[in-house]
Design a protein around this motif. Structure first.
Motif, PDB file in Angstrom:
ATOM      1  N   ILE A  58      33.466  45.759   5.606  1.00 31.63           N
ATOM      2  CA  ILE A  58      33.636  44.357   5.962  1.00 31.63           C
ATOM      3  C   ILE A  58      32.368  43.875   6.661  1.00 31.63           C
ATOM      4  CG2 ILE A  58      34.754  44.775   8.177  1.00 31.63           C
ATOM      5  CD1 ILE A  58      36.737  42.493   7.130  1.00 31.63           C
ATOM      6  N   SER A  59      31.993  42.635   6.428  1.00 34.72           N
ATOM      7  CA  SER A  59      30.760  42.089   6.997  1.00 34.72           C
ATOM      8  C   SER A  59      30.891  41.955   8.512  1.00 34.72           C
ATOM      9  CB  SER A  59      30.460  40.730   6.377  1.00 34.72           C
ATOM     10  OG  SER A  59      31.394  39.769   6.826  1.00 34.72           O
ATOM     11  N   LYS A 104      33.889  40.434  13.328  1.00 36.02           N
ATOM     12  CA  LYS A 104      34.004  39.734  14.611  1.00 36.02           C
ATOM     13  C   LYS A 104      35.242  38.839  14.642  1.00 36.02           C
ATOM     14  CE  LYS A 104      30.168  38.075  16.395  1.00 36.02           C
ATOM     15  NZ  LYS A 104      29.065  37.128  16.710  1.00 36.02           N
ATOM     16  N   SER A 105      35.514  38.158  13.539  1.00 35.62           N
ATOM     17  CA  SER A 105      36.672  37.258  13.513  1.00 35.62           C
ATOM     18  C   SER A 105      37.997  38.006  13.377  1.00 35.62           C
ATOM     19  CB  SER A 105      36.523  36.230  12.395  1.00 35.62           C
ATOM     20  OG  SER A 105      36.542  36.860  11.148  1.00 35.62           O
ATOM     21  N   LEU A 106      37.960  39.244  12.869  1.00 34.26           N
ATOM     22  CA  LEU A 106      39.193  40.007  12.662  1.00 34.26           C
ATOM     23  C   LEU A 106      39.432  41.081  13.715  1.00 34.26           C
ATOM     24  CD1 LEU A 106      38.974  40.488   8.802  1.00 34.26           C
ATOM     25  CD2 LEU A 106      40.629  39.079  10.026  1.00 34.26           C
ATOM     26  N   PHE A 151      45.307  43.950  10.658  1.00 37.14           N
ATOM     27  CA  PHE A 151      44.206  44.245   9.739  1.00 37.14           C
ATOM     28  C   PHE A 151      43.522  45.551  10.120  1.00 37.14           C
ATOM     29  CE2 PHE A 151      39.766  44.219   8.481  1.00 37.14           C
ATOM     30  CZ  PHE A 151      39.929  44.162   7.108  1.00 37.14           C
ATOM     31  N   GLN A 152      43.359  45.790  11.416  1.00 38.73           N
ATOM     32  CA  GLN A 152      42.725  47.044  11.858  1.00 38.73           C
ATOM     33  C   GLN A 152      43.556  48.245  11.417  1.00 38.73           C
ATOM     34  OE1 GLN A 152      39.730  46.836  12.948  1.00 38.73           O
ATOM     35  NE2 GLN A 152      39.801  44.617  13.182  1.00 38.73           N
ATOM     36  N   ASN A 153      44.875  48.127  11.531  1.00 40.77           N
ATOM     37  CA  ASN A 153      45.757  49.206  11.077  1.00 40.77           C
ATOM     38  C   ASN A 153      45.680  49.393   9.560  1.00 40.77           C
ATOM     39  OD1 ASN A 153      46.648  49.602  13.693  1.00 40.77           O
ATOM     40  ND2 ASN A 153      48.424  48.278  13.451  1.00 40.77           N
ATOM     41  N   LEU A 154      45.634  48.274   8.832  1.00 38.78           N
ATOM     42  CA  LEU A 154      45.532  48.335   7.375  1.00 38.78           C
ATOM     43  C   LEU A 154      44.220  48.993   6.960  1.00 38.78           C
ATOM     44  CD1 LEU A 154      46.709  47.516   4.585  1.00 38.78           C
ATOM     45  CD2 LEU A 154      45.432  45.392   4.826  1.00 38.78           C
ATOM     46  N   ARG A 155      43.142  48.620   7.612  1.00 37.80           N
ATOM     47  CA  ARG A 155      41.840  49.204   7.278  1.00 37.80           C
ATOM     48  C   ARG A 155      41.825  50.701   7.561  1.00 37.80           C
ATOM     49  NH1 ARG A 155      36.359  47.127   9.944  1.00 37.80           N
ATOM     50  NH2 ARG A 155      37.554  47.621  11.790  1.00 37.80           N
ATOM     51  N   SER A 156      42.409  51.088   8.678  1.00 36.73           N
ATOM     52  CA  SER A 156      42.473  52.512   9.021  1.00 36.73           C
ATOM     53  C   SER A 156      43.273  53.292   7.987  1.00 36.73           C
ATOM     54  CB  SER A 156      43.099  52.660  10.411  1.00 36.73           C
ATOM     55  OG  SER A 156      43.275  54.004  10.728  1.00 36.73           O
ATOM     56  N   LEU A 157      44.404  52.749   7.565  1.00 31.10           N
ATOM     57  CA  LEU A 157      45.215  53.429   6.552  1.00 31.10           C
ATOM     58  C   LEU A 157      44.505  53.477   5.202  1.00 31.10           C
ATOM     59  CD1 LEU A 157      47.885  54.860   5.940  1.00 31.10           C
ATOM     60  CD2 LEU A 157      48.777  52.657   5.226  1.00 31.10           C
ATOM     61  N   MET A 158      43.765  52.418   4.856  1.00 29.09           N
ATOM     62  CA  MET A 158      43.039  52.417   3.585  1.00 29.09           C
ATOM     63  C   MET A 158      41.923  53.473   3.604  1.00 29.09           C
ATOM     64  SD  MET A 158      44.432  50.503   1.412  1.00 29.09           S
ATOM     65  CE  MET A 158      46.078  50.438   2.046  1.00 29.09           C
ATOM     66  N   VAL A 183      38.777  42.632   0.889  1.00 29.63           N
ATOM     67  CA  VAL A 183      37.609  42.698   1.768  1.00 29.63           C
ATOM     68  C   VAL A 183      36.521  41.743   1.279  1.00 29.63           C
ATOM     69  CG1 VAL A 183      35.696  44.198   2.498  1.00 29.63           C
ATOM     70  CG2 VAL A 183      38.039  45.004   2.664  1.00 29.63           C
ATOM     71  N   ILE A 184      36.296  41.704  -0.028  1.00 32.91           N
ATOM     72  CA  ILE A 184      35.303  40.776  -0.584  1.00 32.91           C
ATOM     73  C   ILE A 184      35.666  39.342  -0.237  1.00 32.91           C
ATOM     74  CG2 ILE A 184      34.420  39.806  -2.752  1.00 32.91           C
ATOM     75  CD1 ILE A 184      34.578  42.687  -3.891  1.00 32.91           C
ATOM     76  N   GLN A 185      36.944  39.014  -0.379  1.00 35.72           N
ATOM     77  CA  GLN A 185      37.382  37.651  -0.088  1.00 35.72           C
ATOM     78  C   GLN A 185      37.275  37.345   1.400  1.00 35.72           C
ATOM     79  OE1 GLN A 185      38.035  35.671  -2.758  1.00 35.72           O
ATOM     80  NE2 GLN A 185      37.779  34.110  -1.205  1.00 35.72           N
ATOM     81  N   LEU A 186      37.598  38.310   2.252  1.00 35.92           N
ATOM     82  CA  LEU A 186      37.450  38.101   3.693  1.00 35.92           C
ATOM     83  C   LEU A 186      35.984  37.906   4.071  1.00 35.92           C
ATOM     84  CD1 LEU A 186      40.003  40.724   5.073  1.00 35.92           C
ATOM     85  CD2 LEU A 186      40.170  38.235   5.266  1.00 35.92           C
ATOM     86  N   ASN A 187      35.100  38.671   3.432  1.00 30.36           N
ATOM     87  CA  ASN A 187      33.666  38.507   3.678  1.00 30.36           C
ATOM     88  C   ASN A 187      33.188  37.128   3.244  1.00 30.36           C
ATOM     89  OD1 ASN A 187      33.433  41.076   4.743  1.00 30.36           O
ATOM     90  ND2 ASN A 187      32.697  41.986   2.844  1.00 30.36           N
ATOM     91  N   GLU A 188      33.640  36.668   2.085  1.00 30.35           N
ATOM     92  CA  GLU A 188      33.261  35.336   1.608  1.00 30.35           C
ATOM     93  C   GLU A 188      33.807  34.252   2.519  1.00 30.35           C
ATOM     94  OE1 GLU A 188      34.303  34.738  -2.475  1.00 30.35           O
ATOM     95  OE2 GLU A 188      32.994  36.355  -3.160  1.00 30.35           O
ATOM     96  N   LEU A 189      35.024  34.434   2.995  1.00 30.51           N
ATOM     97  CA  LEU A 189      35.635  33.440   3.871  1.00 30.51           C
ATOM     98  C   LEU A 189      34.894  33.341   5.199  1.00 30.51           C
ATOM     99  CD1 LEU A 189      38.040  31.462   4.088  1.00 30.51           C
ATOM    100  CD2 LEU A 189      39.312  33.302   5.163  1.00 30.51           C
ATOM    101  N   SER A 190      34.439  34.463   5.713  1.00 35.01           N
ATOM    102  CA  SER A 190      33.729  34.448   6.995  1.00 35.01           C
ATOM    103  C   SER A 190      32.345  33.829   6.868  1.00 35.01           C
ATOM    104  CB  SER A 190      33.615  35.856   7.570  1.00 35.01           C
ATOM    105  OG  SER A 190      32.736  36.636   6.792  1.00 35.01           O
TER     106      SER A 190
END
Length: 177
Positions: A48-49, A54-56, A62-69, A150-157
């Motif tokens: 993630i960018s 910073k925004s997440l 999301f942190q839990n989801l990222r850890s599980l992924m 993740v790509i979409q979250l990066n684009e949104l940020s």
């Protein structure tokens, strides 16, 4: 006498059929999914960018989801099967607790795909006879769906907020006049 011959041939036919089905059932062997297997998925997990990070950072789901992924990415078929229900529940929790600024169509569509893939992996993991290749394939699709999010979250940020965009357009108009 004919009756005995007829009954004998019928019993012989039915006896052969039951033997064939039992022979077929013996040939089907269930492959056990080994916890020590070195097989893993080959897809890479996207990062993630820094802006999105910073925004997440305060969004715990999301942190839990990222850890599980990350765990699912490094997991072999045994552990992917073991954590499939957790992934499905965590994706649902993430979707339910989505913050207002992330509740946009592009993010929602990526979450829907992620939710579908996690549900398919969970459903596959509940089967009695499942091959490790099937589990790894479903896990790969789950990681790809997460990467898409993740790509979409990066684009949104990185997107310019509307009010800043309007100010920039106003400044451009003022310069032209």
């Amino acid at each position: 006498m004919r009756l005995f011959l007829l009954l004998g041939s019928l019993l012989l036919c039915f006896g052969c059929k039951t033997e064939n089905t039992s022979a077929l059932q013996d040939d089907i062997k269930v492959e056990k999914i080994d916890s020590l297997s070195k097989e893993k998925i080959k897809s890479e997990l996207l990062k993630i960018s820094p802006e999105a990070e910073k925004s997440l950072e305060s969004f715990e789901d999301f942190q839990n989801l990222r850890s599980l992924m990350h765990t699912m990415h490094d997991a072999n078929a045994f552990y992917a099967k073991k954590y499939a229900d957790s992934a499905d529940i965590l994706v649902g929790t993430f979707e339910e607790n989505l913050s207002e600024d992330l509740n946009v169509n592009t993010i929602n569509s990526r979450i829907t795909v992620l939710s579908t893939e996690s549900a398919l992996l969970a459903q596959l993991s509940k089967k009695k006879r499942v091959r490790s290749e099937e589990i790894l394939g479903a896990n790969t699709r789950l990681i790809k769906a997460y990467n898409s999010l993740v790509i979409q979250l990066n684009e949104l940020s990185l997107a310019i907020p509307e009010n800043i965009e309007k100010e920039l357009l106003k400044d451009l108009e003022d310069e032209e006049n």
